[in-house]
Design a protein around this motif. Structure first.
Motif, PDB file in Angstrom:
ATOM      1  N   ARG A   1       0.833  -1.210   0.000  1.00 18.10           N
ATOM      2  CA  ARG A   1       0.000   0.000   0.000  1.00 18.10           C
ATOM      3  C   ARG A   1       0.860   1.249   0.000  1.00 18.10           C
ATOM      4  NH1 ARG A   1      -3.070  -2.778   3.988  1.00 18.10           N
ATOM      5  NH2 ARG A   1      -2.220  -1.377   5.543  1.00 18.10           N
ATOM      6  N   ALA A   2       1.938   1.256   0.769  1.00 19.51           N
ATOM      7  CA  ALA A   2       2.825   2.418   0.814  1.00 19.51           C
ATOM      8  C   ALA A   2       3.470   2.654  -0.546  1.00 19.51           C
ATOM      9  CB  ALA A   2       3.892   2.227   1.890  1.00 19.51           C
ATOM     10  N   CYS A   3       3.891   1.598  -1.208  1.00 18.05           N
ATOM     11  CA  CYS A   3       4.495   1.732  -2.544  1.00 18.05           C
ATOM     12  C   CYS A   3       3.478   2.256  -3.553  1.00 18.05           C
ATOM     13  CB  CYS A   3       5.067   0.398  -3.004  1.00 18.05           C
ATOM     14  SG  CYS A   3       6.525  -0.125  -2.087  1.00 18.05           S
ATOM     15  N   GLN A   4       2.257   1.764  -3.478  1.00 19.77           N
ATOM     16  CA  GLN A   4       1.209   2.238  -4.391  1.00 19.77           C
ATOM     17  C   GLN A   4       0.919   3.719  -4.168  1.00 19.77           C
ATOM     18  OE1 GLN A   4      -1.937  -0.507  -3.519  1.00 19.77           O
ATOM     19  NE2 GLN A   4      -0.971  -2.171  -4.675  1.00 19.77           N
ATOM     20  N   GLU A   5       0.847   4.142  -2.919  1.00 22.97           N
ATOM     21  CA  GLU A   5       0.603   5.557  -2.612  1.00 22.97           C
ATOM     22  C   GLU A   5       1.761   6.415  -3.109  1.00 22.97           C
ATOM     23  OE1 GLU A   5      -1.047   9.058  -1.554  1.00 22.97           O
ATOM     24  OE2 GLU A   5      -2.029   7.103  -1.679  1.00 22.97           O
TER      25      GLU A   5
END
Length: 58
Positions: free
Chosen positions: A42-46
């Motif tokens: 999720r952090a990478c996608q954000e």
């Protein structure tokens, strides 16, 4: 205890997305929250969304 002497003696076990991977964060109440694969994803996608947004022509 002996160490494996060939690669055929080793197994790779994939992690489940919600399984802790060895790190933790501390929340505002001082609780330790294990970091999971899904949290990292999720952090990478954000981050990717933010990079795409910042690189749009104005």
């Amino acid at each position: 205890m002996s160490l494996p002497n060939s690669t055929s003696d080793r197994r790779v076990v994939p992690l489940q997305p919600r399984q802790p991977i060895g790190g933790a964060i501390i929340d505002a109440q001082g609780r330790e929250i294990p970091i999971t694969e899904s949290m990292i994803q999720r952090a990478c996608q954000e981050l990717q969304r933010q990079l795409n947004k910042d690189n749009r022509p104005t």
